[in-house]
Motif scaffolding. Structure first.
Motif, PDB file in Angstrom:
ATOM      1  N   LYS A  59       0.853  -1.188   0.000  1.00 13.73           N
ATOM      2  CA  LYS A  59       0.000   0.000   0.000  1.00 13.73           C
ATOM      3  C   LYS A  59       0.887   1.234   0.000  1.00 13.73           C
ATOM      4  N   TYR A  60       0.438   2.248  -0.712  1.00 16.84           N
ATOM      5  CA  TYR A  60       1.150   3.511  -0.799  1.00 16.84           C
ATOM      6  C   TYR A  60       0.421   4.562   0.024  1.00 16.84           C
ATOM      7  N   LEU A  61       1.122   5.615   0.377  1.00 16.05           N
ATOM      8  CA  LEU A  61       0.549   6.719   1.145  1.00 16.05           C
ATOM      9  C   LEU A  61       0.113   7.817   0.181  1.00 16.05           C
ATOM     10  N   PHE A  62      -1.132   8.256   0.332  1.00 18.97           N
ATOM     11  CA  PHE A  62      -1.703   9.272  -0.550  1.00 18.97           C
ATOM     12  C   PHE A  62      -2.328  10.392   0.260  1.00 18.97           C
ATOM     13  N   GLU A  63      -2.435  11.547  -0.390  1.00 17.47           N
ATOM     14  CA  GLU A  63      -3.251  12.649   0.092  1.00 17.47           C
ATOM     15  C   GLU A  63      -4.357  12.834  -0.938  1.00 17.47           C
ATOM     16  N   LYS A  64      -5.563  13.130  -0.475  1.00 18.75           N
ATOM     17  CA  LYS A  64      -6.674  13.324  -1.394  1.00 18.75           C
ATOM     18  C   LYS A  64      -6.692  14.768  -1.856  1.00 18.75           C
ATOM     19  N   GLU A  65      -6.759  14.950  -3.171  1.00 23.52           N
ATOM     20  CA  GLU A  65      -6.855  16.280  -3.769  1.00 23.52           C
ATOM     21  C   GLU A  65      -7.996  16.262  -4.764  1.00 23.52           C
ATOM     22  N   GLY A  66      -9.153  16.731  -4.328  1.00 26.58           N
ATOM     23  CA  GLY A  66     -10.338  16.707  -5.180  1.00 26.58           C
ATOM     24  C   GLY A  66     -10.784  15.283  -5.405  1.00 26.58           C
ATOM     25  N   GLU A  67     -10.868  14.891  -6.673  1.00 27.47           N
ATOM     26  CA  GLU A  67     -11.287  13.537  -7.037  1.00 27.47           C
ATOM     27  C   GLU A  67     -10.096  12.593  -7.228  1.00 27.47           C
ATOM     28  N   LYS A  68      -8.890  13.104  -7.062  1.00 27.61           N
ATOM     29  CA  LYS A  68      -7.688  12.292  -7.275  1.00 27.61           C
ATOM     30  C   LYS A  68      -6.937  12.090  -5.966  1.00 27.61           C
ATOM     31  N   TYR A  69      -6.030  11.127  -5.990  1.00 26.86           N
ATOM     32  CA  TYR A  69      -5.164  10.868  -4.851  1.00 26.86           C
ATOM     33  C   TYR A  69      -3.724  11.102  -5.295  1.00 26.86           C
ATOM     34  N   LYS A  70      -2.976  11.899  -4.510  1.00 27.73           N
ATOM     35  CA  LYS A  70      -1.591  12.221  -4.839  1.00 27.73           C
ATOM     36  C   LYS A  70      -0.668  11.419  -3.920  1.00 27.73           C
ATOM     37  N   GLU A  71       0.195  10.614  -4.518  1.00 32.70           N
ATOM     38  CA  GLU A  71       1.148   9.808  -3.761  1.00 32.70           C
ATOM     39  C   GLU A  71       2.163  10.757  -3.133  1.00 32.70           C
ATOM     40  N   VAL A  72       2.451  10.594  -1.833  1.00 27.54           N
ATOM     41  CA  VAL A  72       3.236  11.602  -1.111  1.00 27.54           C
ATOM     42  C   VAL A  72       4.712  11.620  -1.494  1.00 27.54           C
ATOM     43  N   PHE A  73       5.288  10.523  -1.916  1.00 24.88           N
ATOM     44  CA  PHE A  73       6.715  10.499  -2.239  1.00 24.88           C
ATOM     45  C   PHE A  73       7.014  11.024  -3.637  1.00 24.88           C
ATOM     46  N   THR A  74       6.178  10.696  -4.595  1.00 20.45           N
ATOM     47  CA  THR A  74       6.467  11.042  -5.988  1.00 20.45           C
ATOM     48  C   THR A  74       5.579  12.139  -6.553  1.00 20.45           C
ATOM     49  N   GLY A  75       4.428  12.366  -5.934  1.00 16.95           N
ATOM     50  CA  GLY A  75       3.486  13.341  -6.459  1.00 16.95           C
ATOM     51  C   GLY A  75       2.611  12.782  -7.570  1.00 16.95           C
ATOM     52  N   PHE A  76       2.708  11.485  -7.828  1.00 17.36           N
ATOM     53  CA  PHE A  76       1.886  10.852  -8.864  1.00 17.36           C
ATOM     54  C   PHE A  76       0.415  10.977  -8.489  1.00 17.36           C
ATOM     55  N   GLU A  77      -0.395  11.499  -9.414  1.00 18.00           N
ATOM     56  CA  GLU A  77      -1.823  11.652  -9.179  1.00 18.00           C
ATOM     57  C   GLU A  77      -2.567  10.491  -9.821  1.00 18.00           C
ATOM     58  N   ALA A  78      -3.304   9.752  -8.991  1.00 18.42           N
ATOM     59  CA  ALA A  78      -4.036   8.584  -9.463  1.00 18.42           C
ATOM     60  C   ALA A  78      -5.534   8.807  -9.320  1.00 18.42           C
ATOM     61  N   ASP A  79      -6.275   8.363 -10.320  1.00 26.42           N
ATOM     62  CA  ASP A  79      -7.730   8.416 -10.273  1.00 26.42           C
ATOM     63  C   ASP A  79      -8.246   7.257  -9.429  1.00 26.42           C
ATOM     64  N   ILE A  80      -9.552   7.268  -9.177  1.00 27.66           N
ATOM     65  CA  ILE A  80     -10.153   6.176  -8.423  1.00 27.66           C
ATOM     66  C   ILE A  80     -10.801   5.150  -9.344  1.00 27.66           C
ATOM     67  N   ILE A  81     -10.803   5.431 -10.640  1.00 26.78           N
ATOM     68  CA  ILE A  81     -11.335   4.483 -11.612  1.00 26.78           C
ATOM     69  C   ILE A  81     -10.354   4.345 -12.771  1.00 26.78           C
ATOM     70  N   GLU A  82     -10.456   3.227 -13.463  1.00 28.81           N
ATOM     71  CA  GLU A  82      -9.595   2.975 -14.616  1.00 28.81           C
ATOM     72  C   GLU A  82     -10.018   3.880 -15.770  1.00 28.81           C
ATOM     73  N   LYS A  83      -9.040   4.572 -16.350  1.00 28.58           N
ATOM     74  CA  LYS A  83      -9.333   5.436 -17.499  1.00 28.58           C
ATOM     75  C   LYS A  83      -8.532   5.044 -18.733  1.00 28.58           C
ATOM     76  N   HIS A  84      -7.298   4.576 -18.544  1.00 21.22           N
ATOM     77  CA  HIS A  84      -6.425   4.261 -19.673  1.00 21.22           C
ATOM     78  C   HIS A  84      -5.627   2.997 -19.371  1.00 21.22           C
ATOM     79  N   PHE A  85      -5.230   2.291 -20.432  1.00 17.70           N
ATOM     80  CA  PHE A  85      -4.339   1.151 -20.259  1.00 17.70           C
ATOM     81  C   PHE A  85      -3.025   1.600 -19.640  1.00 17.70           C
TER      82      PHE A  85
END
Length: 140
Positions: A59-85
């Motif tokens: 499991k990774y550590l995230f902060e919630k920003e709006g509808e996305k989650y930002k991973e705290v170490f890298t800043g990668f923003e992930a959605d909560i649903i699949e959008k792209h391969f």
């Protein structure tokens, strides 16, 4: 020769300055953090079933920003649903203080986040693999 390098370096700096660089915060409140796994649909086709779902074990550590989650170490923003391969999205999202009630009210410094990451994943992996039950039976 040296003039060319300087010119290229200046152009590279200009290109990098236009992109926003991510840096971790100095402190994180436990109440603002979430634990989640990353999952994605691979674009690699398997002959008998089409695209494959893949998921991380940790499991990774995230902060919630709006509808996305930002991973705290890298800043990668992930959605909560699949959008792209091949683009990861979060799954099994749970608040850190919900999963670990003893951390309520804790403020973590930037350098303490790696320790938190290791502790959270070590504890979960032990429980998933049955190590905790084995240790309890050994103590009887």
């Amino acid at each position: 020769m040296f003039g060319k390098k300087k010119k290229n370096v200046a152009v590279a700096r200009d290109n990098n300055d236009s992109q926003e660089k991510y840096t971790m915060k100095e402190r994180y409140n436990a109440e603002d953090l979430y634990l989640a796994r990353l999952k994605w649909v691979s674009s690699d086709n398997v002959d008998f079933s089409g695209p494959m779902n893949k998921e991380t074990e940790i499991k990774y550590l995230f902060e919630k920003e709006g509808e996305k989650y930002k991973e705290v170490f890298t800043g990668f923003e992930a959605d909560i649903i699949e959008k792209h391969f091949d683009l990861p999205y979060v799954t099994d999202v749970v608040s850190l203080i919900e999963a670990h009630k003893d951390l309520r009210g804790t403020i973590f410094p930037r350098l303490g986040m790696l320790t938190l990451f290791n502790v959270v994943n070590k504890k979960e992996q032990q429980e998933e693999r049955g190590f905790q039950k084995k240790l309890e039976s050994d103590n009887k």
